[in-house]
Motif scaffolding. Structure first.
Motif, PDB file in Angstrom:
ATOM      1  N   GLU A  57       0.814   8.096  -4.655  1.00  0.00           N
ATOM      2  CA  GLU A  57       2.278   8.113  -4.785  1.00  0.00           C
ATOM      3  C   GLU A  57       2.890   6.908  -4.082  1.00  0.00           C
ATOM      4  O   GLU A  57       3.801   6.262  -4.604  1.00  0.00           O
ATOM      5  CB  GLU A  57       2.842   9.412  -4.210  1.00  0.00           C
ATOM      6  N   ASP A  58       2.373   6.595  -2.887  1.00  0.00           N
ATOM      7  CA  ASP A  58       2.839   5.408  -2.161  1.00  0.00           C
ATOM      8  C   ASP A  58       2.626   4.152  -2.998  1.00  0.00           C
ATOM      9  O   ASP A  58       3.531   3.315  -3.134  1.00  0.00           O
ATOM     10  CB  ASP A  58       2.070   5.224  -0.847  1.00  0.00           C
ATOM     11  N   ARG A  95       5.084   5.755   6.818  1.00  0.00           N
ATOM     12  CA  ARG A  95       3.757   6.000   6.260  1.00  0.00           C
ATOM     13  C   ARG A  95       2.668   5.300   7.070  1.00  0.00           C
ATOM     14  O   ARG A  95       1.589   5.848   7.265  1.00  0.00           O
ATOM     15  CB  ARG A  95       3.704   5.565   4.787  1.00  0.00           C
ATOM     16  N   ILE A  96       2.944   4.094   7.571  1.00  0.00           N
ATOM     17  CA  ILE A  96       1.975   3.399   8.423  1.00  0.00           C
ATOM     18  C   ILE A  96       1.666   4.257   9.645  1.00  0.00           C
ATOM     19  O   ILE A  96       0.499   4.458   9.994  1.00  0.00           O
ATOM     20  CB  ILE A  96       2.494   2.002   8.848  1.00  0.00           C
ATOM     21  N   LEU A 121      -8.038  -2.506  -1.514  1.00  0.00           N
ATOM     22  CA  LEU A 121      -6.807  -2.477  -0.724  1.00  0.00           C
ATOM     23  C   LEU A 121      -6.794  -3.608   0.301  1.00  0.00           C
ATOM     24  O   LEU A 121      -5.743  -4.210   0.558  1.00  0.00           O
ATOM     25  CB  LEU A 121      -6.633  -1.118  -0.039  1.00  0.00           C
ATOM     26  N   HIS A 122      -7.955  -3.919   0.864  1.00  0.00           N
ATOM     27  CA  HIS A 122      -8.029  -5.061   1.795  1.00  0.00           C
ATOM     28  C   HIS A 122      -7.752  -6.379   1.061  1.00  0.00           C
ATOM     29  O   HIS A 122      -7.102  -7.268   1.612  1.00  0.00           O
ATOM     30  CB  HIS A 122      -9.388  -5.116   2.490  1.00  0.00           C
ATOM     31  N   ILE A 123      -8.234  -6.507  -0.165  1.00  0.00           N
ATOM     32  CA  ILE A 123      -7.921  -7.717  -0.937  1.00  0.00           C
ATOM     33  C   ILE A 123      -6.416  -7.793  -1.170  1.00  0.00           C
ATOM     34  O   ILE A 123      -5.798  -8.845  -0.966  1.00  0.00           O
ATOM     35  CB  ILE A 123      -8.688  -7.740  -2.279  1.00  0.00           C
ATOM     36  N   ALA A 162      -3.713   0.162   6.900  1.00  0.00           N
ATOM     37  CA  ALA A 162      -3.797   1.566   7.312  1.00  0.00           C
ATOM     38  C   ALA A 162      -4.327   2.438   6.175  1.00  0.00           C
ATOM     39  O   ALA A 162      -5.156   3.329   6.394  1.00  0.00           O
ATOM     40  CB  ALA A 162      -2.428   2.056   7.781  1.00  0.00           C
ATOM     41  N   ALA A 163      -3.872   2.177   4.964  1.00  0.00           N
ATOM     42  CA  ALA A 163      -4.317   2.964   3.808  1.00  0.00           C
ATOM     43  C   ALA A 163      -5.803   2.754   3.552  1.00  0.00           C
ATOM     44  O   ALA A 163      -6.534   3.709   3.258  1.00  0.00           O
ATOM     45  CB  ALA A 163      -3.495   2.606   2.571  1.00  0.00           C
TER      46      ALA A 163
END
Length: 190
Positions: A57-58, A95-96, A121-123, A162-163
């Protein structure tokens, strides 16, 4: 409707209110934002819908907000009604904090990796950081840019970090820690 217009065949593209060279820093910046958005889209395809409902959702909201960032950068008319507001930045901060609380204690620098989705996600995070650096250069070069975009990108890269850590944790995969250095982060529990 044809997707090609041929108007860019001589190295220029349209902004809202003008034309610019395709290597103009403004174009580079929103192109890099689009690149980050594409990697976020890839991460979405790699996440389990049940396990990562909140993160999905984020990410959907973030993809729309990144499109707003690019659109706001494309506006060069005298009157500008930007779409990006403070609210998405505040949501990212909340959220973080939630994700950092959920993830394992952070003691060392984290190398990109773990699950495929976390790596993606890191990319996206590193591309968002590049877009932020370009945004800072653009702000030095031109006065008429929406500064809020830089702030959003700064928060976004933190969110993506964080995600990625939570994606690994929920998947039962440890983060890849940079082990050649000492512990650089200390928890309140120490």
């Amino acid at each position: 409707m044809k997707i090609y217009t041929k108007t860019g065949d001589k190295g220029q593209t349209s902004l809202i209110g003008a034309r610019a060279d395709k290597d103009d820093l403004r174009i580079e910046t929103y192109g890099t934002i689009d690149e980050a958005n594409s990697f976020i889209g890839k991460a979405v395809t790699e996440l389990n819908a049940e396990l990562f409902k909140d993160i999905l959702e984020d990410l959907e909201a973030i993809q729309h907000e990144l499109f707003d960032c690019g659109g706001d950068l494309a506006v060069v008319t005298k009157v500008r009604n930007y779409k990006l507001t403070e609210e998405p930045i505040e949501v990212l901060e909340k959220r973080i904090d939630q994700l950092m609380e959920e993830g394992p204690a952070l003691e060392r620098f984290i190398l990109p990796g773990g699950t495929s989705a976390a790596a993606t996600l890191h990319i996206a995070r590193t591309v968002a950081r590049r877009a932020e650096r370009q945004m800072v250069s653009l702000m030095k070069q031109q006065e008429d840019v929406p500064i809020i975009v830089q702030r959003y990108l700064n928060r976004l890269s933190d969110y993506l970090f964080a995600a990625a850590r939570v994606v690994n944790a929920r998947s039962g995969v440890r983060d890849v820690e940079y082990i050649r250095g000492a512990k650089v982060f200390h928890t309140e529990k120490e």
